[in-house]
Design a protein around this motif. Sequence first.
Motif, PDB file in Angstrom:
ATOM      1  N   SER A  37     -48.671 -63.841  13.859  1.00  0.00           N
ATOM      2  CA  SER A  37     -49.526 -64.004  14.957  1.00  0.00           C
ATOM      3  C   SER A  37     -50.914 -64.096  14.505  1.00  0.00           C
ATOM      4  N   ARG A  38     -51.819 -65.056  15.084  1.00  0.00           N
ATOM      5  CA  ARG A  38     -53.273 -65.341  14.763  1.00  0.00           C
ATOM      6  C   ARG A  38     -54.194 -63.888  14.794  1.00  0.00           C
ATOM      7  N   ASN A  39     -53.356 -63.162  15.668  1.00  0.00           N
ATOM      8  CA  ASN A  39     -54.357 -61.742  15.706  1.00  0.00           C
ATOM      9  C   ASN A  39     -54.187 -61.140  14.568  1.00  0.00           C
ATOM     10  N   GLY A  40     -53.577 -61.310  13.648  1.00  0.00           N
ATOM     11  CA  GLY A  40     -53.405 -60.658  12.264  1.00  0.00           C
ATOM     12  C   GLY A  40     -54.201 -61.626  11.067  1.00  0.00           C
ATOM     13  N   LEU A  41     -54.796 -62.646  11.255  1.00  0.00           N
ATOM     14  CA  LEU A  41     -55.251 -63.531  10.284  1.00  0.00           C
ATOM     15  C   LEU A  41     -56.630 -63.194   9.721  1.00  0.00           C
ATOM     16  N   GLY A  42     -57.252 -62.323  10.279  1.00  0.00           N
ATOM     17  CA  GLY A  42     -58.338 -61.994  10.000  1.00  0.00           C
ATOM     18  C   GLY A  42     -59.751 -62.448  10.542  1.00  0.00           C
ATOM     19  N   LYS A  43     -59.725 -62.798  11.742  1.00  0.00           N
ATOM     20  CA  LYS A  43     -60.930 -63.525  12.387  1.00  0.00           C
ATOM     21  C   LYS A  43     -61.704 -62.140  12.597  1.00  0.00           C
ATOM     22  N   SER A  44     -61.406 -61.116  13.358  1.00  0.00           N
ATOM     23  CA  SER A  44     -61.940 -59.825  13.512  1.00  0.00           C
ATOM     24  C   SER A  44     -62.474 -59.087  12.159  1.00  0.00           C
ATOM     25  N   THR A  45     -61.439 -59.174  11.265  1.00  0.00           N
ATOM     26  CA  THR A  45     -61.715 -58.561   9.955  1.00  0.00           C
ATOM     27  C   THR A  45     -63.144 -59.154   9.368  1.00  0.00           C
ATOM     28  N   LEU A  46     -63.314 -60.448   9.539  1.00  0.00           N
ATOM     29  CA  LEU A  46     -64.473 -61.030   9.004  1.00  0.00           C
ATOM     30  C   LEU A  46     -65.738 -60.377   9.588  1.00  0.00           C
ATOM     31  N   ILE A  47     -65.597 -60.259  11.143  1.00  0.00           N
ATOM     32  CA  ILE A  47     -66.866 -59.638  11.509  1.00  0.00           C
ATOM     33  C   ILE A  47     -66.925 -58.467  11.166  1.00  0.00           C
ATOM     34  N   GLU A  48     -65.965 -57.519  10.868  1.00  0.00           N
ATOM     35  CA  GLU A  48     -65.802 -56.195  10.352  1.00  0.00           C
ATOM     36  C   GLU A  48     -66.632 -56.367   8.903  1.00  0.00           C
ATOM     37  N   ILE A  49     -66.079 -57.002   8.090  1.00  0.00           N
ATOM     38  CA  ILE A  49     -66.846 -57.518   6.798  1.00  0.00           C
ATOM     39  C   ILE A  49     -68.218 -57.531   6.857  1.00  0.00           C
ATOM     40  N   ILE A  50     -68.836 -58.639   7.889  1.00  0.00           N
ATOM     41  CA  ILE A  50     -70.343 -58.637   7.795  1.00  0.00           C
ATOM     42  C   ILE A  50     -70.788 -57.439   8.308  1.00  0.00           C
ATOM     43  N   HIS A  51     -70.316 -56.541   9.258  1.00  0.00           N
ATOM     44  CA  HIS A  51     -71.050 -55.445   9.634  1.00  0.00           C
ATOM     45  C   HIS A  51     -70.910 -54.253   8.253  1.00  0.00           C
ATOM     46  N   PHE A  52     -69.903 -54.222   7.605  1.00  0.00           N
ATOM     47  CA  PHE A  52     -69.633 -53.338   6.535  1.00  0.00           C
ATOM     48  C   PHE A  52     -70.852 -53.723   5.445  1.00  0.00           C
ATOM     49  N   CYS A  53     -71.215 -55.103   5.414  1.00  0.00           N
ATOM     50  CA  CYS A  53     -72.133 -55.556   4.438  1.00  0.00           C
ATOM     51  C   CYS A  53     -73.582 -54.961   4.819  1.00  0.00           C
ATOM     52  N   LEU A  54     -73.738 -55.039   6.043  1.00  0.00           N
ATOM     53  CA  LEU A  54     -75.115 -54.844   6.718  1.00  0.00           C
ATOM     54  C   LEU A  54     -74.983 -53.419   6.876  1.00  0.00           C
ATOM     55  N   GLY A  55     -74.324 -52.521   6.517  1.00  0.00           N
ATOM     56  CA  GLY A  55     -74.778 -51.047   6.659  1.00  0.00           C
ATOM     57  C   GLY A  55     -73.797 -50.333   7.507  1.00  0.00           C
ATOM     58  N   GLY A  56     -72.788 -51.141   8.189  1.00  0.00           N
ATOM     59  CA  GLY A  56     -71.855 -50.388   9.310  1.00  0.00           C
ATOM     60  C   GLY A  56     -70.644 -49.450   8.537  1.00  0.00           C
ATOM     61  N   SER A  57     -70.230 -48.678   9.304  1.00  0.00           N
ATOM     62  CA  SER A  57     -69.168 -47.803   8.926  1.00  0.00           C
ATOM     63  C   SER A  57     -67.827 -48.571   9.066  1.00  0.00           C
ATOM     64  N   ILE A  58     -66.619 -47.991   8.405  1.00  0.00           N
ATOM     65  CA  ILE A  58     -65.266 -48.556   8.584  1.00  0.00           C
ATOM     66  C   ILE A  58     -64.601 -47.512   9.380  1.00  0.00           C
ATOM     67  N   PRO A  59     -64.307 -48.220  10.844  1.00  0.00           N
ATOM     68  CA  PRO A  59     -63.884 -47.454  12.028  1.00  0.00           C
ATOM     69  C   PRO A  59     -62.870 -46.602  12.052  1.00  0.00           C
ATOM     70  N   THR A  60     -61.594 -47.178  11.146  1.00  0.00           N
ATOM     71  CA  THR A  60     -60.359 -46.902  11.275  1.00  0.00           C
ATOM     72  C   THR A  60     -59.658 -47.078   9.852  1.00  0.00           C
ATOM     73  N   ALA A  61     -58.292 -46.258   9.858  1.00  0.00           N
ATOM     74  CA  ALA A  61     -57.635 -46.704   8.649  1.00  0.00           C
ATOM     75  C   ALA A  61     -57.092 -48.122   8.339  1.00  0.00           C
ATOM     76  N   LYS A  62     -57.176 -48.834   9.607  1.00  0.00           N
ATOM     77  CA  LYS A  62     -56.729 -50.083   9.635  1.00  0.00           C
ATOM     78  C   LYS A  62     -57.643 -50.996   9.011  1.00  0.00           C
ATOM     79  N   GLY A  63     -57.388 -52.345   8.789  1.00  0.00           N
ATOM     80  CA  GLY A  63     -58.591 -53.337   8.567  1.00  0.00           C
ATOM     81  C   GLY A  63     -59.084 -52.860   7.132  1.00  0.00           C
ATOM     82  N   LEU A  64     -60.410 -52.858   7.194  1.00  0.00           N
ATOM     83  CA  LEU A  64     -61.167 -52.385   5.757  1.00  0.00           C
ATOM     84  C   LEU A  64     -60.837 -50.986   5.376  1.00  0.00           C
ATOM     85  N   GLY A  65     -60.255 -50.311   6.272  1.00  0.00           N
ATOM     86  CA  GLY A  65     -59.828 -48.883   5.897  1.00  0.00           C
ATOM     87  C   GLY A  65     -58.645 -48.741   5.357  1.00  0.00           C
TER      88      GLY A  65
END
Length: 585
Positions: A37-65
């Motif tokens: 599935s393309r939903n697991g390829l990392g499109k949304s993860t890329l946005i999470e990484i950008i937020h993470f580098c801009l001071g955002g939190s890691i929301p769940t145990a999935k993805g960056l968590g």
Amino acid sequence: MIHAVRCNHASFKTVEFRPGFNVVLADRTEDSGRRDSRNGLGKSTLIEIIHFCLGGSIPTAKGLGSRNIRGWAFSLELTLANKIITVTRNTEDKLRSQVAIYGDTTNWPIQPKQQEGKKVLSLEEWKAVLGNLTFGLTIDNEAKKYKPTFRGLISYFIRRGRDAFSTPFEHHPKQPGWDKQVNNAFLLGLAWEEARDLQLLKDKQKLIADIKKLKKDTEAGVAIGIFGSLGELEALKVQVEAQLRERKETLNNFMVAPQYHELEATVNRLTSQIHEATNKNIIEQKLLEFYQSSLESEDEPRPEYVARIYENAGIELPGLVIRRLEEVEIFHSRLIENRREFIGSEIKRLRREIASRESFIRGKTEDRAELLEVLKTHGALEEYTMLQEIYLENVANLNEINKRIEELKQFEDEKSTLKIEKEQLLQRTRRDYGERNEQAERAINLFSINSRFLYDIPGTLVIDVGSNGFSFRVEIRRDGSEGIDKMKIFCYDLMLAQLWSERDPSPRILIHDSTIFDGVDERQVALALQWADIESRRRGFQYICTLNSDMVPRSEFPLDFNFDSFVRLRLTDESEEGGLLGIRF
């Protein structure tokens, strides 16, 4: 503007962006399995990484968590204060609270500290720097409530997660009302301070109401219910004052008998004696009446009565029998005489004893009456003490009533003052909005242009000032479908990017996840992408979007729009290495 996103793990796919329009594309190969599935390829993860580098939190145990990427360090290369710098942040728990900075930070309001050969900022310092250099927010060391923050503002330019695409004016569903007002007013160039002051007034109103409720709850043990309107409390005060006067008079007239309880016991004993003597007299009076009745009704039998009885029966008695009857009569007469003497002596005795008891009863009754008079006009010390306690309790109640009356007067005065302050604040907000009407008109006009490009009819951005402060809404005549609602968000976000491209400092970036195009007609998707390209190039900001390959409306693009030239990264499900992180987890 973001130049690149990198990571310290070789499997990560570095992505480099350019000014203007950029696409991250998730592609599915013909040979990929059903479960790929393309939903697991990392499109949304890329946005999470950008937020993470801009001071955002890691929301769940999935993805960056996820544990699988614990310890990974992501880097964001971006232009900040007209200089290219790189910020790196590690996903390890103990390292998340700081970022490493690489590049020229000479003009930054907060200078990084040297730590193990690196320039380091705490996460809070980094967000403060971003807020100042991106949106012009002041560096304020005091923790003030209800103000714009970098994290709150950037979330309108980089929406995060599916819930961020529900309405143009909020970036997550649980966003407080004041936060929506303050952030949107700031972004639109309106007086956000008025929205903050309005929320502070609401806090005061809530605090006053909470204090009143708390007092009612915690002081429920007071003897009388001291609650109600001001008029009800004044009426209750009059009643309690009248009770106090009565109780005070009772206390002033109260006389304490030193041996009150002994007198009480004597009265009880006299009463018992009187009852006992009375009961005996009643019994002996009945016995007396019986003796008197017996004495009066008793009659001596005579021999002729016996002879007459036998004659009537036809029997003649011999003379000897008659003589014997006479002897019996003499005996019986003596017997009756003796009995009369006994009854007579008993009657005299009973009369004498009854008379004696009556004298005893009269004496004891007089003694008891004297003692009852003392008890009637005097009281026990305990009773006096009890009356004093009741009086003091009433005094306490009256004091509490007076206190509540003063509090209620103050409460009503404060309510009235807050109402006046709120109305004055709303008047000031309306006046300020009128003075800044040119900025509001600019935002309204840009939204209208954006929606007209997509639907050939202008949409409307409505900004009102009501009793709760600023309110915002957008309208496009074709409302009703999910696609239209998503395009409202697109038009609003693009308007913010256009508006802020005219300001300095400015984020000069807009990022959309593929969610923004869910349910949207292909023609509108094509027009939206073309318009984002045109406006980002013309106004000098960066537009980044993530897309699935089957969402790309290639047949709708004009011949001169080379979509593939904007693709900066292709993600594929051809293998595990095809995703952004290069691993599956």
